[in-house]
Design an enzyme around this catalytic site. Structure first.
Site, PDB file in Angstrom:
ATOM      1  N   HIS A   1      38.000  47.861  46.271  1.00 23.28           N
ATOM      2  CA  HIS A   1      38.606  47.460  47.541  1.00 23.28           C
ATOM      3  C   HIS A   1      39.276  48.631  48.270  1.00 23.28           C
ATOM      4  O   HIS A   1      39.699  48.474  49.414  1.00 23.28           O
ATOM      5  CB  HIS A   1      39.627  46.339  47.320  1.00 23.28           C
ATOM      6  CG  HIS A   1      39.011  45.027  46.940  1.00 23.28           C
ATOM      7  ND1 HIS A   1      38.105  44.379  47.731  1.00 23.28           N
ATOM      8  CD2 HIS A   1      39.161  44.249  45.840  1.00 23.28           C
ATOM      9  CE1 HIS A   1      37.732  43.244  47.141  1.00 23.28           C
ATOM     10  NE2 HIS A   1      38.352  43.150  45.986  1.00 23.28           N
TER      11      HIS A   1
ATOM     12  N   GLU B   1      38.725  37.218  36.533  1.00 19.92           N
ATOM     13  CA  GLU B   1      39.237  36.791  37.843  1.00 19.92           C
ATOM     14  C   GLU B   1      38.407  35.690  38.480  1.00 19.92           C
ATOM     15  O   GLU B   1      38.460  35.514  39.694  1.00 19.92           O
ATOM     16  CB  GLU B   1      39.353  38.006  38.776  1.00 19.92           C
ATOM     17  CG  GLU B   1      38.110  38.882  38.807  1.00 19.92           C
ATOM     18  CD  GLU B   1      38.271  40.077  39.768  1.00 19.92           C
ATOM     19  OE1 GLU B   1      39.230  40.113  40.550  1.00 19.92           O
ATOM     20  OE2 GLU B   1      37.397  40.950  39.736  1.00 19.92           O
TER      21      GLU B   1
HETATM   22 MG   LIG Z   1      39.261  41.213  42.478  1.00 16.80          MG
END
Ligand SMILES: [Mg+2]
Ligand SMILES: [Mg+2]
Ligand SMILES: [Mg+2]
Ligand SMILES: [Mg+2]
Ligand SMILES: [Mg+2]
Ligand SMILES: [Mg+2]
Lengths: 252, 252, 252, 252, 252, 252
Positions: free
Chosen positions: D46, D147
């Site tokens: 990210h 996750e």
């Molecule tokens: Mg993640």
């Protein structure tokens, strides 16, 4: 149209001395390409080079007579198609272990109907000439790296894949893969036999045998053994070697 | 605080073997800095390196024990201040021809009251430690390149400039400047005499004599002559030299 | 045409809270510009930023409402003209020590007949609108940094220079320049008096007083003192401050 | 050979405070690594960082004591092998949902016979020392991110995978994956129970439990819960937080 | 929150004129985005652009009114997630040949529960506003390229995939794929029929038909045929076309 | 040794059609250089291009037949020497206003004894051949831009400077400098007379008259007037022009 000098040398029965680039500098790339190499490969696998850096490197090689090649980091269409678009005239693909993987490599490198390379006018026509698209399938060279035990087991099937031009042995990984320490110029009998077995199987199938070597002397032995393209150390290892020697002279 | 190893070697009576970087790769920079060089200089004058590339190169050198130096492209405060901020521990300035130019160089490299370097906390404290600002004026080394006929004429005044630590001879430019072909390892008597004259004048003024050489063997002779820092060829010329040798072996 | 928000705030009697960028990331630049800063300055002097990196940074700031400013590394036409072309709406020039230097800065920033800025259509019209060229001389802001003893001596002449919009005090350099340790938020009476003297002299000449501060609290005090633009710490020092605090919490 | 400090801290029973980089600046990377973090991770998923930018960032971290880690964008051999070659001592892999995926991750990170990582001498030996190749399999740390709901279902199988060193919980994605809004410091009971279930299952299998947190305070609570590595916010969010606070002070 | 102008135009019954970027310059990107295009696409497949270059390009587009789109190089989660994080509001994915591939594309582009896009706050909220995460699944546009014989065979299934917003025809590849020379503005009846068949099938399924064209005139015809977004040549081909014309004038 | 094609065309009595690059992309540079331009200039003054980007651009031009030129940002030895080292075969220097400035330009471009260019083997020998150093003084072309009122006043002295090869008129700046709006293809009689006066004065002194034009048609008129090199719009303005036309067609 410009031609692929590596194919020409092979067609004329000659051997190819290949340089190797692990640094991202387009300046050192141009210097390497100006030397007496027949071709220079951009190492996108273990070199510290990313795609955006490969473009000016391939352009820099194109200023000089050496043929631009590249090792892609994996058998991945993203890298295959982008690096071909950027002007590489041959792709060396690591860890091709099965015929299916070799077929994937070849297909990703060829325009339909021989594969599924996506068509666009990028550096091919710019560097090679307006007929690039028409001739690309016959021009760019597909090299499958043979460097694992699985590949060794499947070598006959791999070299039978339609459109695979060459195999390229990675001695360090191959040695490691069959249980020996990684050696760039292997001396273990089992490794040497595996290398010769791969070479011979390729030759018998009409596939050109190529190899990564530890330097000019190793390359000379490999040419004598029947290899037709030898990579002789990369930019930074050459630099390191010469620097070490000069430092020793200075400190003597 | 970390110390400037070049100063330490000099203080201990030793000589400095300096590497040189002309390529913009932070990877080859780190490799050079990992070898047995005492210092490595980033060539921002004739190297194909710009300021933004110098930052990661200086960081890469900092991973390894060698001391980071730089040659700036000109006696220009922009380059002097930015490259010092980026962590160079010594600046080699080309074509310093007069005492006034040497003074400008020194002043731009020193914080007040010894000069007009602008203060900021950048890589100095990060790399050297929290006392960097306090000690910077005594830590970073000012090298004036002596490489023109004018500089030769003014050498006594130049080496008298307060705060100038070292002179650095560029043999090719100096040879050219006094009417001879540019030779990295000059043999013309006039050039050799000029070099020795500069060296001796520097030593007499307490300024450290340094020189750019053509390689380890040349450096050894220069150390014997009394030079205290010798640069022994750059990354790309080392690469070229080793590549040429390996190609010859492969093609034998 | 878009307007220069800094001028608008000043014209409306307001004060400007300015952010500062020392890192070359256009991503962190856009984040900074998205916060409640009135303007964000790209620090090309002490920041680790080069011209090619300033372009995407200035573009990134332009995505957000904050006005793009820049500190150039020196009073040098190369930097002045290129950074204006890249879209900065104000230039903060370090170490302006004399009226002649202030005039040089102003002239390099203005198109004829008010100066010698070279004309071209680059990011000005792209970001500001088609009237940029016509209005540029009245739009871009010239800030002269006052940060040396010489500047202090010449402050009255400097602020009298036609076309100089603002002065910008660098407290650390100014403190150092008049014999005190460099302090971002100075407490020495001599330094504080010098700062107030500069501020008052500027105001009396119709020149906007601006200052580099050590943070929001310092800025608040400076605004109360009559400064009209305060820079409140840069991207990396903000990061460092918050990181230090979070680490302390985690290790508590 | 240098050691992996994260493993050492764990072996000594300690906890690891990890920093995080989302910006491509090697300068802010070096600053982060100079603070009191035990390790600093380069976020290639990210973060706005590409491979070519990761190299100087990893070099910059290597100047300082913190251990260099990286989050790769996907369980993809290209990224795994290139980022390890560039000197990361641990890889955090997003969205590992099955034992097969965890095995793929581990295999791609290990040299034969424990995996299929391709051998080459790149930054490993440069940064860690000549024994890097021999010890790499035991040195570099494999973190599987947990996750998703699928990962939660398969957690027992995932942590049983031979060679998986650690799991790393991404609370936002995990919350989202099980039907709650993405929260960096979750408060929903179902999310908290899932997190504790994963942690406990990992510990029971001898796998180190790690987690991404919302800051130092959250990290402290997670350490108390039994997590052994906590990431405490990234470079740009730290910058944003401190900037927001300083702006508020300035505008008060 | 800012909106996706492409969706708005479509919702209002209008057509979208899309620009295309094959060069890595954020400067030419901003110029393109300042023209009367409704959207501008960054071509990461055949353009000479890498991810790190896409970030400043997407930022540069964001300065101007045009909506930022991107063509990813392959149906690969790495590229899908990173380019969305960088702020693209629509992704054009090459060579989507089956419903399963279309589903993979859609899933990788959507946050749970509609897909497996990993959550993080990057450029989405920065550019679009704080509600980005909440609205992203309905905002970003998923375009599947239809450009092979297999895709043609599977077109009905592909356009039935839940969440697929648009198809995007690549005429050159499609022509090549069904046995004709690659033509940007095809005239072969079989190709034209295939294009119309795809368009109609998409429309019938409520999927927006889009196409890559050879220029404004071709686009006009395609709009008349019922296409709703047409890409009209890229930055470098526009440059080449105009340069060729100007050279001819100069040489007349 | 390769030759400087611009000199050859001039020696043969021909005219030179010059392209211009304002974007930093080495890809668009190679495309421009592949067209029917005799030479292509890299605009380091008003182009969004920095030195590190100029290197791959100059390499990219070198792949194709066009001769690489550059406009430096100022009469500054840093730029002059670095850009020549990078392989430019001619430098166009902005705002040369006096004979002294013209002499500085020429001297900085020539090796001793004709100037003070510093000697090194960089891209000159790589691109041009081993005799580069010997022939460089006669090969590289010095262009002085005439674009201010002062230059107009001093034109006779400027063109008398030994070693100045060409003058290059910047019509926009010249118009602005003598009190008219900046027009790329000026129509004001005073501007046209100034241009013709400069041209004639140059020709009379044996200096080649060159000019920046607004396009092919303007260039044709300038060739007819007696100019020997015309620059016909840059990469991004060509792109903008063609894009605007194609958009209009699409929206018709
Ligand atoms: Mg993640
Ligand atoms: Mg296609
Ligand atoms: Mg200052
Ligand atoms: Mg001009
Ligand atoms: Mg291998
Ligand atoms: Mg020199």
């Amino acid at each position: 149209m410009r031609t692929n000098r590596v194919r020409e040398i092979w067609n004329a029965g000659g051997n190819v001395v290949n340089g190797w680039l692990a640094s991202s500098s387009s300046y050192s790339a141009e210097i390497m390409a100006s030397l007496d190499f027949d071709s220079v490969g951009v190492d996108l696998q273990h070199g510290m080079i990313d795609f955006d850096q490969a473009l000016p490197i391939l352009q820099a090689i194109s200023v000089q007579p050496a043929t631009p090649l590249a090792r892609i980091p994996w058998n991945d269409p993203v890298w295959i198609m982008k690096v071909l678009d950027a002007g590489a005239l041959g792709l060396i693909c690591p860890m091709v272990n099965t015929a299916a993987e070799a077929e994937h490599l070849v297909q990703a490198m060829r325009y339909p109907p021989h594969g599924f390379r996506s068509f666009a006018s990028v550096r091919g026509p710019l560097y090679m000439g307006p007929d690039y698209a028409k001739n690309a399938n016959d021009t760019v060279i597909a090299f499958a790296m043979i460097e694992t035990r699985t590949a060794l087991d499947n070598i006959a099937e791999i070299v039978s894949v339609e459109g695979l031009d060459a195999i390229y042995i990675g001695p360090s990984d191959l040695a490691l893969g069959i249980g020996h320490p990684p050696a760039p110029d292997p001396t273990e009998r089992e490794v040497l036999e595996a290398i010769e077995h791969v070479r011979r199987t390729a030759v018998d199938a009409g596939v050109v045998p190529c190899i990564h070597t530890a330097g000019g002397d190793h390359a000379k032995r490999c040419f004598e053994q029947g290899f037709r393209l030898c990579t002789i150390a990369n930019d930074v290892s050459l630099m390191r070697k010469a620097a070490t020697a000069e430092i020793a002279l200075a400190r003597k």
